[in-house]
Design an enzyme around this catalytic site. Sequence first.
Site, PDB file in Angstrom:
ATOM      1  N   GLY A  36     -15.345 -21.680  18.907  1.00 56.47           N
ATOM      2  CA  GLY A  36     -15.639 -22.650  19.902  1.00 56.47           C
ATOM      3  C   GLY A  36     -13.469 -22.985  20.026  1.00 56.47           C
ATOM      4  O   GLY A  36     -13.753 -22.924  21.596  1.00 56.47           O
ATOM      5  N   HIS A  37     -12.865 -23.156  19.174  1.00 53.46           N
ATOM      6  CA  HIS A  37     -11.554 -23.495  19.455  1.00 53.46           C
ATOM      7  C   HIS A  37     -11.000 -22.642  20.374  1.00 53.46           C
ATOM      8  O   HIS A  37      -9.676 -22.300  20.684  1.00 53.46           O
ATOM      9  CB  HIS A  37     -10.922 -24.252  18.503  1.00 53.46           C
ATOM     10  CG  HIS A  37     -11.319 -25.552  17.820  1.00 53.46           C
ATOM     11  ND1 HIS A  37     -12.419 -25.547  16.549  1.00 53.46           N
ATOM     12  CD2 HIS A  37     -10.979 -26.456  17.578  1.00 53.46           C
ATOM     13  CE1 HIS A  37     -12.499 -26.317  16.207  1.00 53.46           C
ATOM     14  NE2 HIS A  37     -12.229 -26.704  16.863  1.00 53.46           N
ATOM     15  N   LYS A 151     -18.446 -29.996  24.824  1.00 46.68           N
ATOM     16  CA  LYS A 151     -19.318 -30.555  23.783  1.00 46.68           C
ATOM     17  C   LYS A 151     -19.284 -32.347  23.394  1.00 46.68           C
ATOM     18  O   LYS A 151     -19.844 -32.705  23.068  1.00 46.68           O
ATOM     19  CB  LYS A 151     -19.151 -29.822  22.426  1.00 46.68           C
ATOM     20  CG  LYS A 151     -19.991 -30.499  21.294  1.00 46.68           C
ATOM     21  CD  LYS A 151     -19.835 -29.635  20.141  1.00 46.68           C
ATOM     22  CE  LYS A 151     -18.415 -29.301  19.525  1.00 46.68           C
ATOM     23  NZ  LYS A 151     -18.736 -30.751  17.922  1.00 46.68           N
ATOM     24  N   ASP A 152     -17.911 -32.897  23.514  1.00 45.29           N
ATOM     25  CA  ASP A 152     -17.489 -34.070  22.671  1.00 45.29           C
ATOM     26  C   ASP A 152     -17.210 -34.738  24.158  1.00 45.29           C
ATOM     27  O   ASP A 152     -16.640 -34.808  25.379  1.00 45.29           O
ATOM     28  CB  ASP A 152     -15.970 -34.135  22.142  1.00 45.29           C
ATOM     29  CG  ASP A 152     -16.044 -33.416  20.834  1.00 45.29           C
ATOM     30  OD1 ASP A 152     -16.671 -34.591  20.015  1.00 45.29           O
ATOM     31  OD2 ASP A 152     -15.312 -32.645  20.651  1.00 45.29           O
TER      32      ASP A 152
END
Length: 284
Positions: A36-37, A151-152
């Site tokens: 994801g990063h 996501k956040d």
Amino acid sequence: MLIIETLPLLRQQIRRWRQEGKRIALVPTMGNLHEGHMTLVDEAKTRADVVVVTIFVNPLQFERPDDLAHYPRTLQEDCEKLTRHGADLVFAPAAADIYPAGLEKQTYVDVPALSTILEGASRPGHFRGVSTIVSKLFNLIQPDVACFGEKDYQQLALIRKMVADMGYDINIVGVPTVRAKDGLALSSRNGYLTEEERQIAPQLSKIMWALAEKMALGERQIDALLEDAAAQLLRAGFTPDELFIRDAETLQPLTVDSQQAVILMAAWLGKARLIDNQLVDLRH
């Protein structure tokens, strides 16, 4: 790829790039990097000449000292991954460099409209810690663009508002959530899951998507929908933590004028607190 740990060397490199007319992208992280990063880094590379990735486990974001102490530090592995994905600079400072006056006397940046609601209500100080460190990194690195994961969701909304309110000339890019093949949102905290819990974990997103489908079909009994989702999570083995359905733009309760909703879910599974979200179009 450069690896810098001190503020003077960072400022020197940023100044050099600015003199060369380089466009700078920033990807802030707390390390323990996953795919994801890497998606954030890949997106950043399409939007700038150079990509700076920060790796800093921010103590202001942790309510519990044991959570901070046990957060994985994997700098060497992180740098190897970032080299493969073409990052130009990793900034990995010590806490004493970022907060030289100590945490108690630190000057804070707060976004009260978003920092104390929803997840912020149960995690006092967390989002103030987020906005403070992101503001510091913006000041130090002076990026043209910064990439954050969707996501956040509340964190991204908070950063967008901070940028607008503080007058930062920075393009904030939200990057879609990256998922495993079974639907689980990738997270550094997934590493806390046992093998058995990892098999259960995708149920979080499945329950969320089923809720989104009901809303897309016109269901608007919010309390009943949330109660049903919480019951499903309990049956699956989770301990529900945060379940909200809010206006996607304001994060306030839905009104008749709301055009898009966001489902925000957080639940504990063993030692892992898993989060996810889903947008729902209400205009049909």
